[in-house]
Write a protein that holds these residues in place. Structure first.
Motif, PDB file in Angstrom:
ATOM      1  N   THR A  86       0.649 -17.116   9.862  1.00 18.21           N
ATOM      2  CA  THR A  86       0.886 -16.876   8.441  1.00 18.21           C
ATOM      3  C   THR A  86       1.374 -15.452   8.220  1.00 18.21           C
ATOM      4  OG1 THR A  86      -0.864 -18.440   7.842  1.00 18.21           O
ATOM      5  CG2 THR A  86      -0.174 -16.886   6.141  1.00 18.21           C
ATOM      6  N   VAL A  87       2.324 -15.280   7.317  1.00 14.92           N
ATOM      7  CA  VAL A  87       2.881 -13.970   7.024  1.00 14.92           C
ATOM      8  C   VAL A  87       1.783 -13.017   6.546  1.00 14.92           C
ATOM      9  CG1 VAL A  87       3.420 -14.517   4.599  1.00 14.92           C
ATOM     10  CG2 VAL A  87       4.787 -12.823   5.833  1.00 14.92           C
ATOM     11  N   VAL A  88       1.923 -11.746   6.894  1.00 17.79           N
ATOM     12  CA  VAL A  88       1.011 -10.706   6.417  1.00 17.79           C
ATOM     13  C   VAL A  88       1.691 -10.012   5.235  1.00 17.79           C
ATOM     14  CG1 VAL A  88      -0.224  -8.591   6.991  1.00 17.79           C
ATOM     15  CG2 VAL A  88       0.074 -10.366   8.723  1.00 17.79           C
ATOM     16  N   LEU A  89       1.143 -10.204   4.049  1.00 16.55           N
ATOM     17  CA  LEU A  89       1.771  -9.673   2.839  1.00 16.55           C
ATOM     18  C   LEU A  89       1.367  -8.226   2.590  1.00 16.55           C
ATOM     19  CD1 LEU A  89       1.097 -12.793   0.600  1.00 16.55           C
ATOM     20  CD2 LEU A  89       3.312 -12.118   1.555  1.00 16.55           C
ATOM     21  N   GLU A  90       2.181  -7.538   1.788  1.00 14.56           N
ATOM     22  CA  GLU A  90       1.837  -6.183   1.380  1.00 14.56           C
ATOM     23  C   GLU A  90       0.496  -6.192   0.658  1.00 14.56           C
ATOM     24  OE1 GLU A  90       5.336  -3.394   0.153  1.00 14.56           O
ATOM     25  OE2 GLU A  90       5.751  -5.358  -0.689  1.00 14.56           O
ATOM     26  N   SER A  91      -0.385  -5.285   1.031  1.00 16.68           N
ATOM     27  CA  SER A  91      -1.698  -5.228   0.403  1.00 16.68           C
ATOM     28  C   SER A  91      -1.620  -4.442  -0.899  1.00 16.68           C
ATOM     29  CB  SER A  91      -2.718  -4.566   1.345  1.00 16.68           C
ATOM     30  OG  SER A  91      -2.316  -3.258   1.677  1.00 16.68           O
ATOM     31  N   LEU A  92      -2.305  -4.935  -1.911  1.00 19.40           N
ATOM     32  CA  LEU A  92      -2.374  -4.272  -3.203  1.00 19.40           C
ATOM     33  C   LEU A  92      -3.850  -4.053  -3.561  1.00 19.40           C
ATOM     34  CD1 LEU A  92       0.373  -6.286  -5.089  1.00 19.40           C
ATOM     35  CD2 LEU A  92       0.535  -3.951  -4.258  1.00 19.40           C
ATOM     36  N   PRO A  93      -4.154  -3.009  -4.307  1.00 21.92           N
ATOM     37  CA  PRO A  93      -5.559  -2.629  -4.538  1.00 21.92           C
ATOM     38  C   PRO A  93      -6.253  -3.450  -5.618  1.00 21.92           C
ATOM     39  CG  PRO A  93      -4.113  -1.107  -5.662  1.00 21.92           C
ATOM     40  CD  PRO A  93      -3.222  -2.058  -4.922  1.00 21.92           C
ATOM     41  N   TRP A  94      -6.327  -4.767  -5.402  1.00 16.99           N
ATOM     42  CA  TRP A  94      -7.024  -5.584  -6.396  1.00 16.99           C
ATOM     43  C   TRP A  94      -8.540  -5.543  -6.189  1.00 16.99           C
ATOM     44  CZ3 TRP A  94      -3.158  -5.602  -9.177  1.00 16.99           C
ATOM     45  CH2 TRP A  94      -1.894  -6.028  -8.786  1.00 16.99           C
ATOM     46  N   ASP A  95      -8.980  -5.200  -5.003  1.00 20.30           N
ATOM     47  CA  ASP A  95     -10.405  -5.178  -4.679  1.00 20.30           C
ATOM     48  C   ASP A  95     -10.886  -3.747  -4.480  1.00 20.30           C
ATOM     49  OD1 ASP A  95     -10.691  -8.042  -4.568  1.00 20.30           O
ATOM     50  OD2 ASP A  95      -9.549  -7.963  -2.692  1.00 20.30           O
ATOM     51  N   PRO A  96     -12.196  -3.497  -4.673  1.00 18.72           N
ATOM     52  CA  PRO A  96     -12.729  -2.142  -4.475  1.00 18.72           C
ATOM     53  C   PRO A  96     -12.444  -1.631  -3.068  1.00 18.72           C
ATOM     54  CG  PRO A  96     -14.336  -3.540  -5.581  1.00 18.72           C
ATOM     55  CD  PRO A  96     -13.219  -4.441  -5.147  1.00 18.72           C
ATOM     56  N   LEU A  97     -12.132  -0.355  -2.973  1.00 21.65           N
ATOM     57  CA  LEU A  97     -11.839   0.261  -1.684  1.00 21.65           C
ATOM     58  C   LEU A  97     -13.116   0.791  -1.045  1.00 21.65           C
ATOM     59  CD1 LEU A  97      -8.675   2.365  -2.602  1.00 21.65           C
ATOM     60  CD2 LEU A  97      -8.724   0.239  -1.310  1.00 21.65           C
ATOM     61  N   PRO A  98     -13.212   0.765   0.288  1.00 22.91           N
ATOM     62  CA  PRO A  98     -14.352   1.406   0.961  1.00 22.91           C
ATOM     63  C   PRO A  98     -14.323   2.907   0.707  1.00 22.91           C
ATOM     64  CG  PRO A  98     -12.676   0.742   2.558  1.00 22.91           C
ATOM     65  CD  PRO A  98     -12.275   0.143   1.245  1.00 22.91           C
ATOM     66  N   LEU A  99     -15.479   3.532   0.827  1.00 20.24           N
ATOM     67  CA  LEU A  99     -15.598   4.946   0.500  1.00 20.24           C
ATOM     68  C   LEU A  99     -14.652   5.815   1.329  1.00 20.24           C
ATOM     69  CD1 LEU A  99     -17.041   7.134  -1.105  1.00 20.24           C
ATOM     70  CD2 LEU A  99     -18.803   7.206   0.674  1.00 20.24           C
ATOM     71  N   TRP A 100     -14.501   5.470   2.621  1.00 19.34           N
ATOM     72  CA  TRP A 100     -13.643   6.294   3.481  1.00 19.34           C
ATOM     73  C   TRP A 100     -12.194   6.259   3.026  1.00 19.34           C
ATOM     74  CZ3 TRP A 100      -9.547   4.012   5.834  1.00 19.34           C
ATOM     75  CH2 TRP A 100      -9.581   2.621   6.013  1.00 19.34           C
ATOM     76  N   ALA A 101     -11.759   5.080   2.537  1.00 17.72           N
ATOM     77  CA  ALA A 101     -10.387   4.957   2.060  1.00 17.72           C
ATOM     78  C   ALA A 101     -10.202   5.720   0.742  1.00 17.72           C
ATOM     79  CB  ALA A 101     -10.013   3.491   1.885  1.00 17.72           C
ATOM     80  N   TRP A 102     -11.176   5.596  -0.141  1.00 18.33           N
ATOM     81  CA  TRP A 102     -11.113   6.296  -1.435  1.00 18.33           C
ATOM     82  C   TRP A 102     -11.079   7.811  -1.234  1.00 18.33           C
ATOM     83  CZ3 TRP A 102     -10.195   5.104  -6.370  1.00 18.33           C
ATOM     84  CH2 TRP A 102     -10.564   6.027  -7.360  1.00 18.33           C
ATOM     85  N   ALA A 103     -11.845   8.299  -0.283  1.00 17.97           N
ATOM     86  CA  ALA A 103     -11.920   9.744  -0.039  1.00 17.97           C
ATOM     87  C   ALA A 103     -10.582  10.313   0.421  1.00 17.97           C
ATOM     88  CB  ALA A 103     -12.999  10.045   1.000  1.00 17.97           C
ATOM     89  N   GLY A 104      -9.753   9.489   1.033  1.00 18.71           N
ATOM     90  CA  GLY A 104      -8.487   9.971   1.546  1.00 18.71           C
ATOM     91  C   GLY A 104      -7.338   9.894   0.557  1.00 18.71           C
ATOM     92  N   LEU A 105      -7.593   9.438  -0.669  1.00 15.93           N
ATOM     93  CA  LEU A 105      -6.534   9.281  -1.660  1.00 15.93           C
ATOM     94  C   LEU A 105      -6.292  10.580  -2.426  1.00 15.93           C
ATOM     95  CD1 LEU A 105      -7.519   5.823  -3.206  1.00 15.93           C
ATOM     96  CD2 LEU A 105      -5.863   6.262  -1.385  1.00 15.93           C
TER      97      LEU A 105
END
Length: 280
Positions: A86-105
């Motif tokens: 199955t194709v891997v689609l572009e991810s969009l931020p519809w769901d809450p991000l983990p803390l490590w990901a949020w910290a890097g924004l």
């Protein structure tokens, strides 16, 4: 017809070998051939010069080349699938991000993601579009943005096939059309006021022209009827993805605001797509 047969996902090397064997025009394949392979990703035959996005932003792309890219997607979508992944689609931020990901924004990214998370209608529509684009109908590139296209001589070819798999053709076209708009809007540098408004209109007009070339060429070389609402939603999602990418570069940027505004509008109101695609 939906393809339901299950099989193990192909490696990127297997997909590239398959794509390099499919001709878009005599002697011109979907992908450069593999020059070497090891434990990592396949090494493709070298194609000198800047990628398609840099050529577009530099004004070094012809209408023929833009239409040829659409023809290549039509040929890809008409080909017998090489596997059942199955194709891997572009991810969009519809769901809450983990803390490590949020910290890097960046602050701009956090502000944009906060708006997206707080917009329930947009979030629900985005999830609906993503689910529809994953319907297994044709083999898709999965990341058909202009930065994943190189030009050998006068012939564009796709690279970076790691996201490819079965999905809806509107997903590939959405990525391509969204990146064509991004490539133009990314050039905005006029100060605020009348001059900025004039610049925005000119860049949007140029981007719309490129998108119409793509859609006309795709329809000329494909028998598939496109779902206009799904295609508009796919473009909208692509623009939101591009907005987040751009937001990582700046504390505040007009380009981010414009991309996010157009992306949100296309997702929530598919009728807006008709302003671009007269055949929708």
């Amino acid at each position: 017809m939906t393809i339901t047969e299950a099989s193990a996902p192909l490696s990127e090397e297997e997909v590239v070998r398959w794509a390099a064997g499919i001709e878009v025009s005599p002697g011109a394949s979907l992908s450069p051939r593999i020059a070497g392979a090891g434990t990592g990703r396949p090494v493709l035959a070298e194609v000198p010069g800047p990628r398609f996005d840099a050529r577009l932003q530099g004004g070094d792309v012809t209408v023929h080349q833009i239409g040829y890219v659409a023809k290549a997607l039509a040929v890809l979508h008409a080909a017998d699938p090489p596997g059942g992944g199955t194709v891997v689609l572009e991810s969009l931020p519809w769901d809450p991000l983990p803390l490590w990901a949020w910290a890097g924004l960046t602050g701009t990214q956090r502000q944009l993601i906060g708006k997206l998370h707080g917009d329930e209608a947009l979030r629900n529509r985005g999830r609906t579009v993503q689910a529809a684009l994953a319907e297994r109908t044709v083999w898709c590139h999965g990341d058909a943005r202009t930065n994943n296209i190189v030009v050998a001589g006068d012939t564009p070819m796709f690279i970076d096939w790691e996201c490819s798999g079965l999905g809806r053709p509107e997903g590939d076209l959405g990525s391509l059309c969204g990146s064509l708009m991004f490539d133009q809007l990314n050039l905005m540098d006029a100060p605020k006021g009348f001059e900025a408004e004039e610049e925005l209109r000119a860049l949007l007009g140029r981007a719309t022209g490129h998108i119409r070339v793509v859609l006309a060429a795709y329809r000329d070389h494909s028998h598939r009827r496109l779902d206009s609402a799904l295609l508009g939603g796919a473009v909208g999602g692509s623009l939101l993805s591009r907005a987040l990418m751009r937001a990582s570069q700046s504390r505040f940027d007009r380009v981010v605001t414009v991309l996010a505004g157009i992306g949100r509008g296309l997702l929530l109101d598919p009728a807006r797509w008709r302003a671009i695609d007269a055949h929708a």
